[in-house]
Design a protein around this motif. Structure first.
Motif, PDB file in Angstrom:
ATOM      1  N   ASP A   1     -10.124  -5.832  -0.765  1.00 14.00           N
ATOM      2  CA  ASP A   1     -10.595  -4.986   0.336  1.00 14.00           C
ATOM      3  C   ASP A   1     -12.117  -4.840   0.309  1.00 14.00           C
TER       4      ASP A   1
ATOM      5  N   GLN B   1      -3.036  -2.963  -7.970  1.00 12.27           N
ATOM      6  CA  GLN B   1      -3.845  -2.147  -7.061  1.00 12.27           C
ATOM      7  C   GLN B   1      -5.335  -2.462  -7.191  1.00 12.27           C
TER       8      GLN B   1
ATOM      9  N   GLN C   1      -5.932  -5.601  -5.261  1.00 13.17           N
ATOM     10  CA  GLN C   1      -5.923  -5.299  -3.833  1.00 13.17           C
ATOM     11  C   GLN C   1      -7.210  -4.610  -3.405  1.00 13.17           C
ATOM     12  N   THR C   2      -7.687  -3.667  -4.217  1.00  6.20           N
ATOM     13  CA  THR C   2      -8.933  -2.967  -3.895  1.00  6.20           C
ATOM     14  C   THR C   2     -10.119  -3.919  -3.927  1.00  6.20           C
TER      15      THR C   2
ATOM     16  N   ARG D   1       0.824  -1.216   0.000  1.00  4.78           N
ATOM     17  CA  ARG D   1       0.000   0.000   0.000  1.00  4.78           C
ATOM     18  C   ARG D   1       0.859   1.268   0.000  1.00  4.78           C
TER      19      ARG D   1
END
Length: 371
Positions: free
Chosen positions: A148, A141, A144-145, A89
């Motif tokens: 999440d 990313q 990863q998002t 991050r």
């Protein structure tokens, strides 16, 4: 699309890593800029570094930079950069790694010839390589998002489920209170009238049989009233505070449980205080059920309750010896240990039990909570 993603997730991680190494090796063999041992060695190091990309993504990326500098390889650095972006991050780190990849690909080896021969071509190549590095970074990313968001949706669903349970408990408490009022105001009143009428009949009747029947009716009515009062009190207590919200036993209550059992129990070891409420209840209920079984099936036997833990798990074992008196003949549903086994499985643990020597052993293992 969702089916493709689901199918991809079912592929073992080691197989995906081997596939990534294979693609990187094929890219290095096809587009290497030389056959000298140094170039081949650096390309092999870059490809092998992908095997540790899940645990050490930054190390894996750094291992690909020398090969990118001396050879025109793309796959290994791109895969390592994607893995780093999916797990980190720190945006400044991703930007730095992307720039290093673009510089290594654009400048090449030896450094002096690239800087002195065609600097415009080097600058243009750096911009193109920087744009190429942006793709795996943005994709990582995005992954990863997505993870999440999936985790957040799981938390929201758990919160909504908890709210639904609280609402159901509130409705249940309201219904219990309503039922208690109806029993008190209607049923108790009617039974009281029956008792009063039976008492009057007992006094005025001249027939002995009628007097005896009236006395029996009055006695039964009085007993029924007492039972109704107990039920009303129980319903009002349950309606005031739902059992699901009542204080639950914890590991700190084990001493009181052992003292109240009346058995010769030896406590060994201890458990950490950060188990979580569900695990503490599981430990408490396991010890409680084991002690109950000892009282029923092995009265008088010595009992040892041993607790221990490590970095990954916590455990408790209850071992009893041979009974010194005749076991009590009490009714049993044989569902106590089965319920404890199901509780342990829900928490990701195991419950094992069985004969041990002249006695019996119950042992619970639960994983530690992840931080």
């Amino acid at each position: 699309m969702s089916r493709v993603v689901a199918a991809w997730r079912r592929i073992p991680a080691w197989l995906v890593d081997l596939l990534a190494v294979g693609v990187a090796l094929l890219d290095a063999l096809l587009y290497r800029s030389g056959d000298d041992p140094l170039t081949l060695g650096l390309c092999l190091v870059a490809c092998a570094g992908l095997l540790v990309r899940r645990r050490f993504p930054l190390v894996a990326f750094v291992l690909t930079l020398p090969a990118a500098l001396v050879a025109t390889i793309i796959a290994a650095p791109i895969i390592a950069l994607f893995t780093l972006a999916a797990r980190s991050r720190r945006y400044w780190l991703l930007l730095t790694c992307g720039a290093l990849f673009a510089a290594a690909e654009a400048i090449g080896w030896p450094l002096t010839s690239q800087f002195t021969s065609d600097q415009d071509h080097t600058a243009i190549s750096f911009v193109y390589r920087l744009a190429a590095a942006a793709a795996p970074i943005l994709l990582g990313q995005l992954v990863q998002t997505t993870a999440d968001l999936r985790s957040r949706l799981t938390e929201i669903e758990a919160s909504r489920q908890h709210e639904r349970e609280l609402y159901a408990q509130t409705v249940l408490a309201r219904e219990r209170n309503q039922l208690a009022r109806e029993m008190h105001d209607v049923v108790s009143h009617q039974v009281s009238l029956i008792a009063a009428q039976a008492g009057a009949l007992q006094v005025t009747a001249s027939d002995p049989a009628a007097k005896e029947a009236a006395s029996a009716i009055r006695s039964l009515a009085s007993t029924t009233l007492e039972e109704l009062r107990s039920m009303v009190m129980l319903l009002r207590a349950a309606g005031t505070r739902s059992p699901g919200l009542a204080p639950q036993p914890t590991v700190s209550d084990l001493e009181d449980l052992v003292t109240a059992s009346g058995l010769a129990v030896t406590m060994e070891g201890s458990l950490p205080p950060d188990l979580g409420s569900a695990r503490e209840r599981a430990v408490y209920r396991t010890v409680q059920e084991a002690l109950t079984n000892v009282r029923k099936h092995a009265p008088g036997s010595a009992v040892t309750v041993r607790q221990w833990s490590d970095e990954r798990s916590v455990a408790v074992a209850i071992v009893n010896g041979c009974p010194t008196s005749t076991p009590l003949r009490l009714p049993s549903s044989h569902l106590g240990l089965l319920g404890l086994h199901e509780r342990a499985e829900l928490l990701g643990g195991t419950l094992v039990y069985g004969a041990e020597g002249d006695g019996f052993r119950v042992e619970l293992h639960l994983p530690r909570m992840t931080k």
